[in-house]
Design a protein around this motif. Structure first.
Motif, PDB file in Angstrom:
ATOM      1  N   LEU A 112       0.819  -1.209   0.000  1.00 45.40           N
ATOM      2  CA  LEU A 112       0.000   0.000   0.000  1.00 45.40           C
ATOM      3  C   LEU A 112       0.857   1.265   0.000  1.00 45.40           C
ATOM      4  CD1 LEU A 112      -2.828  -1.016   2.511  1.00 45.40           C
ATOM      5  CD2 LEU A 112      -2.948  -0.916   0.014  1.00 45.40           C
ATOM      6  N   SER A 113       1.932   1.260   0.791  1.00 52.73           N
ATOM      7  CA  SER A 113       2.798   2.447   0.814  1.00 52.73           C
ATOM      8  C   SER A 113       3.507   2.626  -0.521  1.00 52.73           C
ATOM      9  CB  SER A 113       3.819   2.339   1.946  1.00 52.73           C
ATOM     10  OG  SER A 113       4.739   1.292   1.707  1.00 52.73           O
ATOM     11  N   ALA A 154       0.933   4.148  -2.877  1.00 51.50           N
ATOM     12  CA  ALA A 154       0.720   5.570  -2.603  1.00 51.50           C
ATOM     13  C   ALA A 154       1.925   6.404  -3.036  1.00 51.50           C
ATOM     14  CB  ALA A 154       0.437   5.780  -1.122  1.00 51.50           C
ATOM     15  N   CYS A 155       3.120   5.925  -2.715  1.00 51.69           N
ATOM     16  CA  CYS A 155       4.345   6.648  -3.081  1.00 51.69           C
ATOM     17  C   CYS A 155       4.464   6.800  -4.584  1.00 51.69           C
ATOM     18  CB  CYS A 155       5.558   5.909  -2.505  1.00 51.69           C
ATOM     19  SG  CYS A 155       7.152   6.605  -2.968  1.00 51.69           S
ATOM     20  N   ILE A 212       6.374   7.221   1.996  1.00 54.24           N
ATOM     21  CA  ILE A 212       5.549   7.764   0.919  1.00 54.24           C
ATOM     22  C   ILE A 212       6.064   9.129   0.474  1.00 54.24           C
ATOM     23  CG2 ILE A 212       3.225   8.603   0.368  1.00 54.24           C
ATOM     24  CD1 ILE A 212       2.106   6.441   2.170  1.00 54.24           C
ATOM     25  N   ALA A 223       3.272   1.242  -8.728  1.00 53.42           N
ATOM     26  CA  ALA A 223       2.084   1.272  -7.886  1.00 53.42           C
ATOM     27  C   ALA A 223       1.176   0.080  -8.154  1.00 53.42           C
ATOM     28  CB  ALA A 223       1.313   2.572  -8.101  1.00 53.42           C
TER      29      ALA A 223
END
Length: 547
Positions: free
Chosen positions: A138-139, A142-143, A200, A460
């Motif tokens: 997830l990070s 987002a990043c 992130i 992503a």
């Protein structure tokens, strides 16, 4: 007032002759002047032979790179950053897995989860590893979404205001999550979510994009792919040595060392890294961007323009079929590579039984082979095969690499996959060079940023796709079969690489020193229209549209 500012910027550009020799070298690399002059006896060559007598082509690759301002500093900076990031690459999964197991699943063992073998691993540790994989995925998503939205904009800003300041900001942001990792091991109630939240932030500015743009500023076209390869080889050198630090130090001390190395990297860049973008190019680029704005722009129009600017900068990827094809193959290969980077260590620690020594061995293999392939073999391979065949070979290596991971049941299989996977490192410098060679000098930051935006979007989506596949295979007899999804991505990327036209993909000497028929005709037309019997170098250079 805006027209006056544009006129002043253009006047400053014309007055600045400090880098005239560099411009002559760029012209000499692109045009065979004798052949051009022979097309018409009345046609006056733009530069005489003596203007090209000291062309950089006469110098060796390594001598030119070492004498340049920028590339040597970038290479050393890459080694420092790789040492810092690589030192904790095996520490992070162990620390966050144990913390998630204790906070979320009631693990109370005296030993950490990393101390258990794969056959005696408590269920709480297995669940903690799953939580860590989910958080990392997830990070990462987002990043990379943030990087997708900002990288092209940041690259465009570096074309207007220079590389150095933006690179310093990027390096300073990368210091945050190592600091959080140290705090995580000091306070027992500290949640790993803070570590992933801080990571992130690195998506806002990618310093590697600025570094590649800096190399493009001072490197001839035919040497850009090998130069980018040395950047990756510098990373490989750092990553080859850094995991071994965890064998002689505790996880906590390694984390402190990582933070100190990043601090040293920032100070080194602050003191020694030069500005590589020519001042006149930055002025001309700002003038061009200013001329594109609408007169009497309202507040809402200005706000809308700022919000849409990242997508406007990304439009460079839609310039022609060649760049569109490069974008597609970079996207699909990036999905597989990012999935491997995010999930492989978690998988090997929980399923194969990797420990700190195995992780050090793994990165030693990748580092040493990466130095050989990217630092030593890429240049002769590029001269012999061309960028197109290098990309195809790289993607085939990635396909084989993920297939080996899928069926590996022991550490030896993972090590063999890492050895073959070194070939995948050839694609990034080759793709970056091909895109760099097909844009103007004032667009180097924009194209590198746009390429990184595509890679970020792939980064992503790739881990998410492979994580979903792992959820379907984790309870089967072959839990590693999810790596075949990565093999499929590389297969699609290979198909697009085959479609690349060879004459556009390969930066051979003939391609650099010749103009297309269209450009020659356009140049001759401008010459015939000119009423001046003899043009100055600045005027000739302007007519060639090289800025």
């Amino acid at each position: 007032e805006k027209e006056n500012r544009i006129s002043e910027m253009q006047a400053a550009t014309n007055r600045n002759t400090q880098r005239r020799s560099s411009f002559q070298g760029e012209i000499c690399r692109r045009i065979s002047f004798k052949q051009l002059a022979e097309r018409d006896d009345d046609y006056e060559p733009i530069l005489d032979d003596e203007d090209c007598s000291h062309s950089p082509e006469e110098e060796s690759f390594f001598r030119t790179i070492c004498r340049s301002k920028g590339p040597p500093q970038i290479f050393f900076l890459c080694i420092l950053l790789a040492l810092s990031l690589g030192a904790t690459i095996g520490v992070v999964p162990a620390v966050v897995t144990d913390r998630y197991a204790r906070l979320n699943h009631g693990f109370t063992g005296e030993k950490t989860c990393a101390r258990y073998g794969k056959d005696e691993m408590p269920n709480a540790c297995i669940d903690g590893s799953a939580d860590a994989q989910t958080a990392a995925t997830l990070s990462s998503m987002a990043c990379n979404i943030i990087a997708f939205l900002t990288s092209s904009l940041v690259g465009s800003l570096s074309d207007q205001y220079g590389r150095r300041g933006i690179l310093l900001v990027g390096v300073s942001i990368s210091m945050i999550h190592p600091f959080i990792l140290v705090m995580l091991q000091i306070y027992d109630s500290f949640s790993p979510d803070w570590y992933y939240a801080s990571s992130i932030l690195s998506g806002f500015i990618s310093w590697i994009t600025i570094a590649l743009s800096s190399i493009s500023d001072v490197t001839p076209q035919k040497w850009r792919a090998p130069s980018f390869g040395i950047v990756l080889a510098s990373f490989s050198m750092g990553f080859a040595c850094s995991p071994s630090l965890a064998l002689t130090m505790t996880h906590f001390h390694v984390s402190i060392l990582s933070f100190l190395l990043l601090s040293t990297s920032f100070l080194y860049a602050l003191i020694f890294f030069p500005e590589t973008l020519p001042k006149e190019v930055a002025i001309a680029t700002r003038a061009q961007r200013l001329s594109e704005r609408v007169d009497d722009e309202s507040f809402y129009q200005n706000f809308a323009r700022i919000m849409m600017q990242p997508f406007v900068d990304l439009s460079i990827l839609n310039r022609n079929n060649f760049i569109r094809t490069l974008t597609l193959l970079a996207f699909f290969s990036g999905m597989s590579s990012s999935g491997d980077r995010t999930l492989l260590l978690f998988y090997t620690e929980s399923r194969i039984g990797f420990n700190d020594r195995d992780i050090a061995t793994f990165f030693m293999i990748m580092g040493v082979t990466g130095i050989i392939v990217q630092g030593c073999l890429l240049k002769p391979m590029n001269d012999l095969m061309g960028e197109k065949n290098i990309v195809i070979l790289s993607f085939l290596g990635g396909l084989a690499n993920n297939t080996i991971y899928a069926f590996a049941s022991n550490k030896g299989g993972i090590f063999a996959g890492a050895f073959v996977g070194t070939l995948t490192g050839l694609s990034f410098p080759a793709i970056s060079a091909m895109k760099s060679n097909h844009v103007d000098i004032s667009e180097q930051g924009q194209i590198q940023g746009a390429l990184y935006s595509v890679s970020s979007l792939a980064s992503a989506l790739g881990p998410v796709a492979m994580r979903l596949a792992y959820q379907q295979t984790m309870h089967t007899s072959h839990p590693g079969m999810f790596f075949l999804v990565g093999s499929g991505f590389f297969l699609v990327a290979t198909f697009f690489a085959i479609l690349l036209p060879k004459d556009l993909a390969n930066s051979s000497k003939n391609n650099e020193q010749s103009l297309t028929q269209e450009n020659i005709s356009q140049l001759e037309t401008e010459k015939l229209k000119s009423s001046k019997p003899s043009l100055s170098l600045d005027e000739k250079y302007s007519d060639m549209n090289l800025i």
